[in-house]
Structures are given as structure tokens and as C-alpha cells.
Scaffold this motif. Structure first.
Motif, PDB file in Angstrom:
ATOM      1  N   ASN A 284      23.788  37.665  12.455  1.00  0.00           N
ATOM      2  CA  ASN A 284      23.271  37.336  13.785  1.00  0.00           C
ATOM      3  C   ASN A 284      22.018  38.150  14.060  1.00  0.00           C
ATOM      4  OD1 ASN A 284      24.141  39.889  15.188  1.00  0.00           O
ATOM      5  ND2 ASN A 284      26.155  39.090  14.599  1.00  0.00           N
ATOM      6  N   HIS A 285      21.218  37.617  14.955  1.00  0.00           N
ATOM      7  CA  HIS A 285      19.930  38.219  15.297  1.00  0.00           C
ATOM      8  C   HIS A 285      19.732  38.044  16.798  1.00  0.00           C
ATOM      9  CE1 HIS A 285      15.666  39.260  14.011  1.00  0.00           C
ATOM     10  NE2 HIS A 285      15.502  38.913  15.276  1.00  0.00           N
ATOM     11  N   GLY A 286      19.461  39.117  17.521  1.00  0.00           N
ATOM     12  CA  GLY A 286      19.249  39.007  18.955  1.00  0.00           C
ATOM     13  C   GLY A 286      18.171  38.006  19.288  1.00  0.00           C
ATOM     14  N   PHE A 287      18.520  36.988  20.090  1.00  0.00           N
ATOM     15  CA  PHE A 287      17.582  35.899  20.351  1.00  0.00           C
ATOM     16  C   PHE A 287      18.109  35.084  21.514  1.00  0.00           C
ATOM     17  CE2 PHE A 287      15.897  31.566  19.257  1.00  0.00           C
ATOM     18  CZ  PHE A 287      14.545  31.859  19.349  1.00  0.00           C
ATOM     19  N   SER A 288      17.404  35.077  22.634  1.00  0.00           N
ATOM     20  CA  SER A 288      17.829  34.343  23.819  1.00  0.00           C
ATOM     21  C   SER A 288      17.079  33.016  23.882  1.00  0.00           C
ATOM     22  CB  SER A 288      17.545  35.156  25.091  1.00  0.00           C
ATOM     23  OG  SER A 288      17.892  34.429  26.248  1.00  0.00           O
ATOM     24  N   SER A 289      17.831  31.913  23.898  1.00  0.00           N
ATOM     25  CA  SER A 289      17.198  30.605  23.863  1.00  0.00           C
ATOM     26  C   SER A 289      18.006  29.603  24.669  1.00  0.00           C
ATOM     27  CB  SER A 289      17.085  30.109  22.410  1.00  0.00           C
ATOM     28  OG  SER A 289      16.502  28.818  22.345  1.00  0.00           O
ATOM     29  N   TYR A 290      17.312  28.607  25.238  1.00  0.00           N
ATOM     30  CA  TYR A 290      17.965  27.523  25.969  1.00  0.00           C
ATOM     31  C   TYR A 290      17.747  26.182  25.270  1.00  0.00           C
ATOM     32  CZ  TYR A 290      13.149  27.114  27.529  1.00  0.00           C
ATOM     33  OH  TYR A 290      11.780  27.015  27.546  1.00  0.00           O
ATOM     34  N   THR A 291      17.105  26.183  24.104  1.00  0.00           N
ATOM     35  CA  THR A 291      16.761  24.933  23.426  1.00  0.00           C
ATOM     36  C   THR A 291      17.481  24.825  22.086  1.00  0.00           C
ATOM     37  OG1 THR A 291      14.860  25.799  22.204  1.00  0.00           O
ATOM     38  CG2 THR A 291      14.456  25.045  24.454  1.00  0.00           C
ATOM     39  N   SER A 292      17.363  23.657  21.482  1.00  0.00           N
ATOM     40  CA  SER A 292      17.946  23.418  20.163  1.00  0.00           C
ATOM     41  C   SER A 292      17.100  24.061  19.072  1.00  0.00           C
ATOM     42  CB  SER A 292      18.062  21.916  19.912  1.00  0.00           C
ATOM     43  OG  SER A 292      18.922  21.312  20.858  1.00  0.00           O
ATOM     44  N   LEU A 293      17.721  24.277  17.925  1.00  0.00           N
ATOM     45  CA  LEU A 293      17.068  24.839  16.752  1.00  0.00           C
ATOM     46  C   LEU A 293      16.724  23.724  15.775  1.00  0.00           C
ATOM     47  CD1 LEU A 293      19.733  27.644  16.151  1.00  0.00           C
ATOM     48  CD2 LEU A 293      17.540  27.944  17.325  1.00  0.00           C
ATOM     49  N   ASP A 294      16.024  24.082  14.694  1.00  0.00           N
ATOM     50  CA  ASP A 294      15.893  23.188  13.553  1.00  0.00           C
ATOM     51  C   ASP A 294      15.803  24.042  12.296  1.00  0.00           C
ATOM     52  OD1 ASP A 294      15.875  20.836  12.168  1.00  0.00           O
ATOM     53  OD2 ASP A 294      13.990  20.088  12.980  1.00  0.00           O
ATOM     54  N   VAL A 295      16.112  23.430  11.165  1.00  0.00           N
ATOM     55  CA  VAL A 295      16.099  24.117   9.865  1.00  0.00           C
ATOM     56  C   VAL A 295      15.257  23.303   8.906  1.00  0.00           C
ATOM     57  CG1 VAL A 295      17.500  24.979   7.957  1.00  0.00           C
ATOM     58  CG2 VAL A 295      18.426  25.015  10.261  1.00  0.00           C
ATOM     59  N   HIS A 296      14.411  23.998   8.154  1.00  0.00           N
ATOM     60  CA  HIS A 296      13.623  23.338   7.119  1.00  0.00           C
ATOM     61  C   HIS A 296      13.293  24.373   6.054  1.00  0.00           C
ATOM     62  CE1 HIS A 296      10.963  20.442   5.213  1.00  0.00           C
ATOM     63  NE2 HIS A 296       9.997  21.358   5.196  1.00  0.00           N
ATOM     64  N   TYR A 310       9.646  31.016  16.948  1.00  0.00           N
ATOM     65  CA  TYR A 310      10.010  31.932  15.874  1.00  0.00           C
ATOM     66  C   TYR A 310      10.450  31.161  14.637  1.00  0.00           C
ATOM     67  CZ  TYR A 310      10.320  36.033  18.993  1.00  0.00           C
ATOM     68  OH  TYR A 310      10.048  37.062  19.864  1.00  0.00           O
ATOM     69  N   ALA A 311      10.256  31.816  13.492  1.00  0.00           N
ATOM     70  CA  ALA A 311      10.872  31.392  12.238  1.00  0.00           C
ATOM     71  C   ALA A 311      11.683  32.560  11.700  1.00  0.00           C
ATOM     72  CB  ALA A 311       9.815  30.970  11.229  1.00  0.00           C
ATOM     73  N   PHE A 312      12.938  32.288  11.322  1.00  0.00           N
ATOM     74  CA  PHE A 312      13.831  33.292  10.763  1.00  0.00           C
ATOM     75  C   PHE A 312      14.262  32.858   9.363  1.00  0.00           C
ATOM     76  CE2 PHE A 312      14.507  33.250  15.367  1.00  0.00           C
ATOM     77  CZ  PHE A 312      14.310  34.586  15.701  1.00  0.00           C
ATOM     78  N   ASP A 313      14.433  33.836   8.483  1.00  0.00           N
ATOM     79  CA  ASP A 313      14.969  33.545   7.166  1.00  0.00           C
ATOM     80  C   ASP A 313      16.410  33.062   7.310  1.00  0.00           C
ATOM     81  OD1 ASP A 313      16.606  34.502   4.631  1.00  0.00           O
ATOM     82  OD2 ASP A 313      14.525  34.285   4.007  1.00  0.00           O
ATOM     83  N   LYS A 314      16.715  31.884   6.773  1.00  0.00           N
ATOM     84  CA  LYS A 314      18.035  31.308   7.029  1.00  0.00           C
ATOM     85  C   LYS A 314      19.152  32.023   6.272  1.00  0.00           C
ATOM     86  CE  LYS A 314      18.104  27.582   3.582  1.00  0.00           C
ATOM     87  NZ  LYS A 314      18.066  26.109   3.392  1.00  0.00           N
ATOM     88  N   SER A 315      18.832  32.787   5.257  1.00  0.00           N
ATOM     89  CA  SER A 315      19.863  33.491   4.508  1.00  0.00           C
ATOM     90  C   SER A 315      20.194  34.859   5.073  1.00  0.00           C
ATOM     91  CB  SER A 315      19.460  33.638   3.035  1.00  0.00           C
ATOM     92  OG  SER A 315      18.282  34.422   2.921  1.00  0.00           O
ATOM     93  N   SER A 316      19.274  35.446   5.859  1.00  0.00           N
ATOM     94  CA  SER A 316      19.491  36.806   6.354  1.00  0.00           C
ATOM     95  C   SER A 316      19.244  36.978   7.847  1.00  0.00           C
ATOM     96  CB  SER A 316      18.582  37.784   5.600  1.00  0.00           C
ATOM     97  OG  SER A 316      17.212  37.527   5.921  1.00  0.00           O
ATOM     98  N   GLY A 317      18.496  36.065   8.458  1.00  0.00           N
ATOM     99  CA  GLY A 317      18.124  36.213   9.860  1.00  0.00           C
ATOM    100  C   GLY A 317      16.877  37.035  10.079  1.00  0.00           C
ATOM    101  N   ALA A 318      16.244  37.501   8.995  1.00  0.00           N
ATOM    102  CA  ALA A 318      15.027  38.306   9.131  1.00  0.00           C
ATOM    103  C   ALA A 318      13.909  37.471   9.753  1.00  0.00           C
ATOM    104  CB  ALA A 318      14.595  38.829   7.768  1.00  0.00           C
ATOM    105  N   ASN A 319      13.112  38.128  10.586  1.00  0.00           N
ATOM    106  CA  ASN A 319      12.006  37.453  11.262  1.00  0.00           C
ATOM    107  C   ASN A 319      10.882  37.170  10.265  1.00  0.00           C
ATOM    108  OD1 ASN A 319      10.320  36.427  13.162  1.00  0.00           O
ATOM    109  ND2 ASN A 319      10.240  38.252  14.434  1.00  0.00           N
ATOM    110  N   ILE A 320      10.463  35.904  10.162  1.00  0.00           N
ATOM    111  CA  ILE A 320       9.365  35.539   9.272  1.00  0.00           C
ATOM    112  C   ILE A 320       8.047  35.548  10.027  1.00  0.00           C
ATOM    113  CG2 ILE A 320       8.427  33.731   7.778  1.00  0.00           C
ATOM    114  CD1 ILE A 320      11.300  32.783   7.277  1.00  0.00           C
ATOM    115  N   TRP A 321       8.015  34.888  11.186  1.00  0.00           N
ATOM    116  CA  TRP A 321       6.813  34.906  12.023  1.00  0.00           C
ATOM    117  C   TRP A 321       7.159  34.592  13.469  1.00  0.00           C
ATOM    118  CZ3 TRP A 321       6.412  30.248  14.323  1.00  0.00           C
ATOM    119  CH2 TRP A 321       6.718  29.074  13.625  1.00  0.00           C
ATOM    120  N   LYS A 322       6.220  34.914  14.349  1.00  0.00           N
ATOM    121  CA  LYS A 322       6.342  34.597  15.775  1.00  0.00           C
ATOM    122  C   LYS A 322       5.014  34.051  16.261  1.00  0.00           C
ATOM    123  CE  LYS A 322       6.019  37.787  19.035  1.00  0.00           C
ATOM    124  NZ  LYS A 322       6.341  38.908  19.952  1.00  0.00           N
TER     125      LYS A 322
END
Length: 398
Positions: A284-296, A310-322
Motif C-alpha cells: 500500500n501507498h498513502g494516496f487520497s483519491s476520489y476517482t477510478s484508477l487504470d493500469v497499463h 501519478y504513476a506508481f510501479d504496480k509491483s511495489s507501489g513506488a512512485n514513478i512520476w507526478k
């Protein structure tokens, strides 16, 4: 004070308690768009059409559905239509709006105020209403097959799978209705709904005989498709804080699935990856959101509660970019269109971001009205709808 189209989000809210919706003014002005912006990709609008009054003043996120080359869309003034996905040509259009002096859902003065957008599969289209009804139509011509009554307003898209139409109501109940007749097969009751929640519900995700959803209490919940029995739940937000607003923890966006991993986020909560079969949290990664996500690719994409992408690494949750260049523009959830990420904003702009680094690479304008619902990607085309029912289809030119 910042505003989120009839969705309230921080401690300076004017709250309408007990009705699961609330409003706030805008403290922070939207980030101005760069008038000298030069796109680095070419976006082509294929067509533009409209469906009734769209969401109008309902506060719901009206979203089209694309199935087998057809776009289905509905509006709160009782219109539903099917459009050719390539050309925008109307295939059929129906209106259930009947003028009368008295309320909604009356058998003599029927006034179906569609909400949340239609779901479609095979030869069936299903859509819910603001007065707690579900209507099913023939996908080919829009002729009605059946109508069913549920416990409260339906403000998200019904899911059609396994001979069932699965519908989520705003009071937290989920119904499994027979796709052929509308007869109730089961109901899942979340038992306790918080006094305050965001104005909206995430779309239901159905996979491998299981219905997945985010709850108004900040949970990721899994129930059996065949009988509605709860299998497990996982916390996305703890609901802690000094005030009711601080403790608001609605998981208002859709849950997404990649392989066997589920991804969900909640307001005042965190982005969480969960093993689908067991419900076991992976990270898990601290992240407050009211919208849907997507994965690619290798990334999970999300928009936080101040509209930073934001983009997060899907295997670890690490922040890729903002990307904070669209802050306070009250973005939709992101949608992956090939290697790009698409979001709509509060005054009708559509933005394309490079999925690799988050740079804004393209921009078009559908209208001057807010886009609230997550864009829909089908093949190489993205479909976007604003609050007044304007629908546009866009493709990235090669």
C-alpha cells in the motif's frame, strides 16, 4: 475554496448530512492552462454527438459504454441511445420522458431519470435511475424487455454477466437480477453506511465469478456472483480523524484488475494492491483519491484529491512520476490509451499525458462544460462525455 462538482472533499465543507452528498466552494483556483502549449502528438476527433441533458444537475458521473462497435449512452432526462462507435451515427434512440405533475417512477406518469450510464453485454442493455429502478432493453433496437425496482437510486453502471444484471444502489445494497426477467436472485447488504460519503459509486468489477467493489466505508469488498455471499474485505482507508469530514473514507472509484492483482484507492486512504483470490494485501501507498484508477504496462495510474496525476510501479507501489500541472482542475479518473494517459477536466478540456514520464503531450476541448466521468477506451479510440451529454471520440494519429 475548491469545488468538486457537488462532491465534497475537505474540512471546510457545507455538509448535507444523511443523504450521502455534500458541497463545497472552491478555495484554490484551477491551475491556468499554458496558452503557448505546443502538442507533441496529433489527436484527431472522429466525431461528436450528444445524449439528452447528460448528467445535468444530478452530480452523477454519466459514462458511455462501448460494446461490439456500439456506444451506448443515457441521460437524466430519460433518453437512451446507441451510436456507431466509428462514425457517431445514431443507430437507435429512445425517450421514456413523459410530462406530468407528479414524481418519478409513477406507473401512469413514468419518468425514467437514467443515471450512471448504461451497461451492455451480448443483446442486452441495462441502466438504473435516480428513483431506484432498473430498465433492460434490447441492444439491437432499444425496445424494453423488463423493469425492476430496487431500494434506492442507482448512480453507477450495471454489470451484465453470467445471466445476471448486477446493480449497486446508493444505500450500499448490491442486487443480482435475472438478466432475462429482472427477477431478484440475491441482494448483498453492507449493513452500515457512513452518515457522510462522496456523491458517487465506483463501477462494479466482475471476474472469475466474483464481484469486487469499493465501499462507502473505505473497504475493498468481494462477494460471490452466484449468490451475493461476502468472501472477504480489505481496508483501503481507516476513517480516522478529529471531525466527520476528516474521517470520511469513501472508496469512490472503480477497482481495477491486472492478472490476479486488484488495485483500489480511497479518499483519505491509500492505494492498495490486493491478491484477488485471497484478499491478502500485497503493498500500500498513502494516496487520497476520489476517482477510478487504470493500469497499463508496469504502472498504476491515479489522480489524487487535488488533481495531481501519478504513476506508481504496480509491483511495489513506488512512485514513478507526478504531474502537478493540472492541479485543482478537478480531473476525471485516468484512462490508458496506448502509451498515453487521458483525463478530462472541469471546463471541458481533455489532456493526454505521456505514460512514461507524465509530460502533457496533447490537448483538445470537447465543450466548455465539466467532464466528470473517466474516459472510455476501446481499441485505439477514447470516448469522453461531459455533464451536458456531449460525447466525443478521439484517436491519436500515427
Amino acid at each position: 475554496m475548491k469545488r468538486l462538482w457537488a462532491i465534497a472533499l475537505t474540512s471546510s465543507l457545507v455538509v448535507l448530512a444523511g443523504c450521502h452528498s455534500f458541497k463545497k466552494e472552491n478555495v484554490e483556483p484551477p491551475t491556468p492552462l499554458d496558452k503557448k502549449f505546443e502538442p507533441t502528438i496529433k489527436v484527431e476527433r472522429l466525431w461528436k454527438s450528444s445524449i439528452g441533458d447528460g448528467a445535468a444537475e444530478s452530480g452523477v458521473r454519466m459514462r458511455p459504454t462501448v460494446v461490439n462497435g456500439v456506444v451506448y449512452a443515457a441521460s437524466t432526462d430519460g433518453k437512451i441511445a446507441a451510436f456507431d462507435a466509428n462514425t457517431g451515427k445514431t443507430i437507435w434512440s429512445k425517450s421514456t420522458r413523459q410530462h406530468g405533475w407528479f414524481g418519478w417512477g409513477d406507473s401512469k406518469r413514468e419518468d425514467a431519470r437514467f443515471s450512471g450510464g448504461p451497461g451492455a453485454a451480448d443483446d442486452l442493455v441495462a441502466v438504473g435511475t435516480l428513483d431506484g429502478h432498473v430498465y433492460a432493453m434490447n441492444a439491437k433496437d432499444g425496445e424494453r424487455r423488463w423493469a425492476a425496482e430496487v431500494s434506492s437510486e442507482v448512480i453507477t453502471t450495471p454489470a451484465i454477466v453470467g445471466g445476471l444484471v448486477v446493480v449497486r444502489c446508493n444505500d450500499g445494497r448490491v442486487y443480482g437480477l435475472d438478466a432475462g426477467t429482472g427477477e431478484r436472485r440475491w441482494v448483498f447488504d453492507q449493513a452500515q453506511i457512513p452518515a457522510l460519503s462522496l456523491r458517487g459509486n465506483g463501477r462494479l468489477l466482475i471476474a472469475n465469478g466474483v464481484v469486487f467493489m469499493g465501499s462507502d466505508a473505505g473497504k475493498l469488498v468481494a462477494v460471490r456472483l452466484d449468490n451475493g455471499e461476502k468472501l472477504w474485505e480489505q481496508t483501503l482507508a481507516s476513517g480516522e480523524g478529529r471531525t466527520e469530514i476528516d474521517r470520511l473514507s469513501d472508496a469512490d472509484g472503480a477497482i481495477v484488475l491486472d492478472g490476479t492483482t486488484l488495485f483500489g484507492a480511497a479518499y483519505h486512504g491509500q492505494l492498495t494492491a490486493v491478491d484477488g483470490p485471497s484478499g491478502r494485501p500485497l503493498w500500500n501507498h498513502g494516496f487520497s483519491s476520489y476517482t477510478s484508477l487504470d493500469v497499463h504496462g508496469n504502472a498504476v495510474f491515479g489522480v489524487d484529491d487535488v488533481s495531481q496525476v501519478y504513476a506508481f510501479d504496480k509491483s511495489s507501489g513506488a512512485n514513478i512520476w507526478k504531474q502537478d500541472g493540472l492541479k485543482y482542475r478537478w480531473l476525471t479518473g485516468p484512462a490508458a490509451q496506448g502509451d498515453y494517459i487521458v483525463v478530462g477536466d472541469l471546463d471541458g478540456h481533455i489532456h493526454w499525458l505521456n505514460g512514461a514520464d507524465g509530460k502533457i503531450v496533447g490537448r483538445e476541448r470537447l465543450s466548455k462544460k465539466a467532464i466528470r466521468a473517466q474516459p472510455v477506451v476501446s481499441g485505439d479510440t477514447v470516448y469522453v462525455e461531459d455533464v451536458e451529454g456531449h460525447i466525443g471520440a478521439y484517436r491519436i494519429s500515427r
